[in-house]
Write a protein that holds these residues in place. Structure first.
Motif, mmCIF file in Angstrom:
data_model
loop_
_atom_site.group_PDB
_atom_site.id
_atom_site.type_symbol
_atom_site.label_atom_id
_atom_site.label_comp_id
_atom_site.label_asym_id
_atom_site.label_seq_id
_atom_site.Cartn_x
_atom_site.Cartn_y
_atom_site.Cartn_z
ATOM 1 N N ILE A 3 0.734 -1.312 0.100
ATOM 2 C CA ILE A 3 -0.061 0.009 0.020
ATOM 3 C C ILE A 3 0.926 1.221 0.063
ATOM 4 C CG2 ILE A 3 -1.886 -1.149 1.211
ATOM 5 C CD1 ILE A 3 -1.032 0.030 3.887
ATOM 6 N N ARG A 4 2.123 1.118 0.390
ATOM 7 C CA ARG A 4 2.891 2.537 0.328
ATOM 8 C C ARG A 4 3.963 2.298 -0.690
ATOM 9 N NH1 ARG A 4 7.795 4.013 3.188
ATOM 10 N NH2 ARG A 4 8.041 2.133 4.149
ATOM 11 N N ILE A 5 4.542 1.243 -1.278
ATOM 12 C CA ILE A 5 5.493 1.377 -2.219
ATOM 13 C C ILE A 5 5.022 1.223 -3.739
ATOM 14 C CG2 ILE A 5 7.473 0.221 -3.217
ATOM 15 C CD1 ILE A 5 8.616 -0.155 -0.389
ATOM 16 N N VAL A 6 4.281 -0.018 -3.816
ATOM 17 C CA VAL A 6 3.746 -0.333 -5.188
ATOM 18 C C VAL A 6 2.856 0.871 -5.752
ATOM 19 C CG1 VAL A 6 2.135 -1.944 -6.301
ATOM 20 C CG2 VAL A 6 3.833 -2.867 -4.549
ATOM 21 N N PRO A 7 1.827 1.467 -5.041
ATOM 22 C CA PRO A 7 1.006 2.510 -5.802
ATOM 23 C C PRO A 7 1.716 3.590 -5.989
ATOM 24 C CG PRO A 7 -0.114 1.439 -3.887
ATOM 25 C CD PRO A 7 1.384 1.205 -3.717
ATOM 26 N N LYS A 8 2.765 3.807 -5.262
ATOM 27 C CA LYS A 8 3.832 5.139 -5.332
ATOM 28 C C LYS A 8 4.432 5.160 -6.580
ATOM 29 C CE LYS A 8 7.180 7.971 -2.658
ATOM 30 N NZ LYS A 8 7.820 7.741 -1.453
ATOM 31 N N TYR A 9 4.921 3.960 -7.171
ATOM 32 C CA TYR A 9 5.787 3.421 -8.201
ATOM 33 C C TYR A 9 4.821 2.841 -9.441
ATOM 34 C CZ TYR A 9 9.724 4.918 -5.098
ATOM 35 O OH TYR A 9 10.377 5.638 -4.379
ATOM 36 N N SER A 10 3.718 3.595 -9.517
ATOM 37 C CA SER A 10 2.916 2.857 -10.756
ATOM 38 C C SER A 10 3.471 2.986 -12.115
ATOM 39 C CB SER A 10 1.579 3.906 -10.634
ATOM 40 O OG SER A 10 1.859 5.123 -11.209
ATOM 41 N N ASP A 11 4.545 3.634 -12.225
ATOM 42 C CA ASP A 11 5.289 3.322 -13.534
ATOM 43 C C ASP A 11 5.997 2.092 -13.892
ATOM 44 O OD1 ASP A 11 7.164 4.576 -11.597
ATOM 45 O OD2 ASP A 11 8.513 5.200 -13.111
ATOM 46 N N MET A 12 6.174 1.499 -12.658
ATOM 47 C CA MET A 12 6.973 0.171 -12.508
ATOM 48 C C MET A 12 6.120 -0.939 -12.168
ATOM 49 S SD MET A 12 10.551 1.404 -10.801
ATOM 50 C CE MET A 12 11.269 -0.147 -11.099
ATOM 51 N N PHE A 13 5.062 -0.924 -11.394
ATOM 52 C CA PHE A 13 4.280 -2.092 -10.687
ATOM 53 C C PHE A 13 2.866 -1.740 -10.829
ATOM 54 C CE2 PHE A 13 8.033 -1.182 -7.900
ATOM 55 C CZ PHE A 13 8.857 -2.116 -8.315
ATOM 56 N N ARG A 14 2.080 -2.768 -10.782
ATOM 57 C CA ARG A 14 0.861 -2.688 -10.682
ATOM 58 C C ARG A 14 0.325 -4.072 -9.885
ATOM 59 N NH1 ARG A 14 -0.996 -2.578 -17.057
ATOM 60 N NH2 ARG A 14 -0.447 -4.765 -17.437
ATOM 61 N N ILE A 15 -0.999 -3.931 -9.363
ATOM 62 C CA ILE A 15 -1.652 -5.027 -8.805
ATOM 63 C C ILE A 15 -2.577 -5.397 -9.851
ATOM 64 C CG2 ILE A 15 -2.910 -6.081 -6.778
ATOM 65 C CD1 ILE A 15 -0.257 -5.168 -6.061
ATOM 66 N N VAL A 16 -2.724 -6.648 -10.022
ATOM 67 C CA VAL A 16 -3.598 -7.663 -10.945
ATOM 68 C C VAL A 16 -4.161 -8.972 -10.494
ATOM 69 C CG1 VAL A 16 -2.339 -6.517 -13.099
ATOM 70 C CG2 VAL A 16 -1.775 -8.896 -12.241
ATOM 71 N N ASN A 17 -5.134 -9.397 -11.022
ATOM 72 C CA ASN A 17 -5.764 -10.567 -10.670
ATOM 73 C C ASN A 17 -6.751 -10.977 -11.976
ATOM 74 O OD1 ASN A 17 -7.165 -12.690 -9.503
ATOM 75 N ND2 ASN A 17 -7.531 -11.619 -7.577
ATOM 76 N N TYR A 18 -5.883 -11.878 -12.668
ATOM 77 C CA TYR A 18 -6.554 -12.411 -13.908
ATOM 78 C C TYR A 18 -7.506 -13.373 -13.814
ATOM 79 C CZ TYR A 18 -2.944 -9.425 -16.175
ATOM 80 O OH TYR A 18 -2.317 -8.252 -16.653
ATOM 81 N N THR A 19 -7.364 -14.021 -12.618
ATOM 82 C CA THR A 19 -8.493 -15.266 -12.490
ATOM 83 C C THR A 19 -9.606 -15.105 -11.467
ATOM 84 O OG1 THR A 19 -7.349 -15.979 -10.449
ATOM 85 C CG2 THR A 19 -6.501 -16.916 -12.430
ATOM 86 N N GLY A 20 -9.335 -13.901 -10.618
ATOM 87 C CA GLY A 20 -10.499 -13.362 -9.967
ATOM 88 C C GLY A 20 -10.489 -13.833 -8.716
ATOM 89 N N LYS A 21 -9.675 -15.198 -8.411
ATOM 90 C CA LYS A 21 -9.710 -15.714 -6.942
ATOM 91 C C LYS A 21 -8.878 -15.017 -5.900
ATOM 92 C CE LYS A 21 -9.477 -20.408 -9.406
ATOM 93 N NZ LYS A 21 -8.715 -21.526 -9.440
ATOM 94 N N ARG A 22 -9.193 -15.130 -4.725
ATOM 95 C CA ARG A 22 -8.787 -14.304 -3.726
ATOM 96 C C ARG A 22 -7.331 -14.585 -3.457
ATOM 97 N NH1 ARG A 22 -10.876 -15.316 2.475
ATOM 98 N NH2 ARG A 22 -12.800 -14.364 1.740
ATOM 99 N N ASN A 23 -6.732 -15.860 -3.452
ATOM 100 C CA ASN A 23 -5.370 -15.773 -3.636
ATOM 101 C C ASN A 23 -4.362 -15.751 -4.765
ATOM 102 O OD1 ASN A 23 -5.696 -16.574 -0.637
ATOM 103 N ND2 ASN A 23 -5.905 -18.658 -0.957
ATOM 104 N N SER A 24 -5.136 -15.252 -5.925
ATOM 105 C CA SER A 24 -4.568 -15.197 -7.161
ATOM 106 C C SER A 24 -4.032 -13.545 -7.333
ATOM 107 C CB SER A 24 -5.517 -15.530 -8.349
ATOM 108 O OG SER A 24 -5.705 -16.804 -8.056
ATOM 109 N N MET A 25 -4.109 -12.608 -6.332
ATOM 110 C CA MET A 25 -3.456 -11.375 -6.715
ATOM 111 C C MET A 25 -2.050 -11.406 -6.893
ATOM 112 S SD MET A 25 -4.023 -7.999 -4.062
ATOM 113 C CE MET A 25 -5.370 -8.317 -3.922
ATOM 114 N N GLU A 26 -1.651 -10.684 -7.890
ATOM 115 C CA GLU A 26 -0.202 -10.570 -8.144
ATOM 116 C C GLU A 26 0.308 -9.090 -8.496
ATOM 117 O OE1 GLU A 26 0.348 -14.503 -10.929
ATOM 118 O OE2 GLU A 26 -0.977 -13.113 -11.923
ATOM 119 N N ILE A 27 1.761 -9.070 -8.158
ATOM 120 C CA ILE A 27 2.420 -7.902 -8.481
ATOM 121 C C ILE A 27 3.091 -7.947 -10.064
ATOM 122 C CG2 ILE A 27 4.324 -6.115 -7.965
ATOM 123 C CD1 ILE A 27 3.910 -7.113 -5.098
ATOM 124 N N GLU A 28 2.688 -7.143 -10.971
ATOM 125 C CA GLU A 28 3.095 -7.341 -12.333
ATOM 126 C C GLU A 28 3.973 -5.885 -12.485
ATOM 127 O OE1 GLU A 28 0.845 -8.431 -16.236
ATOM 128 O OE2 GLU A 28 0.178 -6.683 -15.668
#
Length: 419
Positions: free
Chosen positions: A168-193
């Motif tokens: 919540i502090r680093i990933v959103p701050k560097y949106s040009d490098m990272f983003r949170i995705v969930n291509y399957t919709g499952k709870r434990n499938s959240m990924e950093i891309e």
């Protein structure tokens, strides 16, 4: 020398050996280790107490007013792989934890010295933020799909020094490098891309070191010269060209020497990015799909004892990057490691104080016990003297110790006439 040990399950029934389920179970009960090296084992044991107390520190900091009930810690004791009473553990480290009684219930909090170290560590983390961003980017760049599962990565976040709130502090701050995705919709499938590839970061620690010294990239071996067979195998492996871990594994043939070279380089690079140049093999194995490492990672690591050291200290299989240590000490220490070592020094100081105090208490107890025993022996001796002096013949064999009685006894015994 590499030692591979196979052990049967605790409850073994020979009649079931043909069962497919049991065969699978046996494969999973395979235990493996290397010849133990005291220096590296010492480094792991030294970190053990620090890791536990660091977890306790994080627990208490999450509580309101940063004070937690001891009974809550007791409930968490098993998850910390500890036994006994939490109160006794806390009292062993008086420089770290302050225990107090409130409404007939024990609470604990960090001491002023510990709070000062917590603030120092937080300041270093703020300063090190660009380094954390770089480490996270490099990890994603080595992943086959340039994505990593959030749950899996969270298990290793502290190995890389990532703060607990990095999502919540680093990933959103560097949106040009990272983003949170969930291509399957499952709870434990959240990924950093990874959003954008950074060529300047796609350089491994081995390539960087080779560039500085003007040589070709190659692995180094840290084994005794007496390990002749291991040295020969290392030279044979090292003779082929180095393959960067940032090369996409899809470009390589499965089972080829190039793939093995890339996988060994990948584990080397991951360990290079950790604070302590070590990691749990089980947690690394969780990334078999993302990083393209074999499911049985232990087999690969055991093939390269000159690069990796495997330990099962505390029943936790850990892989250590040999070149990261000289004896039992880290060669290069991250600023965060230096701050954490201060915590370890305070912890050891408190433990020494506790042990010294209890040693003196035990000496005093033995002294008091000795004095009481001495008085008891003196009393017994005095009682015996009093009994023998007052004419009590019960302790004098019926008076036979007196000369006149002894003479009369023998006369009666040997005088035929008397019979």
């Amino acid at each position: 020398m590499v030692l591979v040990v196979l052990q049967k399950p605790r409850y073994w029934n020979p009649g079931l050996s043909s069962s497919p389920a049991l065969k699978y179970l046996l494969r999973n009960f395979s235990l493996w280790s290397m010849k133990k090296e005291p220096d590296l084992e010492s480094a792991l044991s030294r970190n053990r107490r620090w890791i536990v107390n660091n977890q306790i520190k994080n627990i208490v900091l999450q509580y309101p007013n940063q004070a937690a009930p001891v009974k809550f810690l007791q409930k968490r004791f098993k998850t910390l792989d500890l036994q006994g009473k939490a109160l006794n553990w806390l009292k062993k480290y008086p420089c770290c934890f302050e225990v107090y009684l409130d409404n007939d219930e024990y609470y604990f909090r960090l001491t002023k010295r510990m709070m000062a170290l917590v603030e120092e560590e937080a300041a270093i983390k703020d300063m090190q933020e660009p380094v954390f961003v770089e480490r996270l980017a490099k990890l994603l760049m080595m992943a086959s799909n340039k994505r990593l599962n959030v749950v899996k990565l969270s298990e290793l976040r502290r190995n890389f020094g990532l703060p607990d709130d990095y999502l919540i502090r680093i990933v959103p701050k560097y949106s040009d490098m990272f983003r949170i995705v969930n291509y399957t919709g499952k709870r434990n499938s959240m990924e950093i891309e990874l959003v954008s590839w950074k060529p300047e970061l796609a350089i491994s620690s081995i390539e960087s070191s080779a560039s500085r010294h003007g040589v070709e990239p190659a692995f180094s071996c840290s084994l005794p010269t007496t390990w002749i067979n291991s040295w020969e195998k290392f030279h044979e492996f090292n003779a082929s060209p180095y393959v960067s871990p940032y090369v996409n594994p899809r470009e390589l043939v499965q089972g080829s020497k190039e793939m093995e070279k890339r996988t060994v380089g990948l584990i080397h690079e991951i360990l290079s990015l950790t604070l302590w140049k070590k990691a749990s093999i089980m947690k690394l194995s969780h990334f078999s799909r993302e990083f393209g490492v074999p499911a049985k990672l232990n087999g690969l690591l055991l093939k390269h004892p000159g690069i990796f050291y495997i330990s099962n200290k505390y029943q936790i299989y850990t892989v250590v990057l040999r070149e990261g240590y000289k004896g039992s000490e880290l060669i290069e220490k991250d600023p965060l490691v230096v701050a954490k070592e201060k915590f370890g020094e305070v912890m050891q100081e408190g433990l020494h104080e506790y042990n010294k105090r209890h040693h003196l208490m035990n000496i005093e107890k033995k002294r008091m016990k000795g004095m009481l025993l001495g008085r008891s022996e003196k009393k017994k001796s005095k009682d015996f003297e009093e009994k023998t002096d007052d004419g009590d013949e019960g302790n004098n064999l019926g008076g036979l110790l007196k000369p006149e009685e002894r003479k009369r006894f023998y006369q009666c015994l040997f005088d035929d006439a008397a019979a």
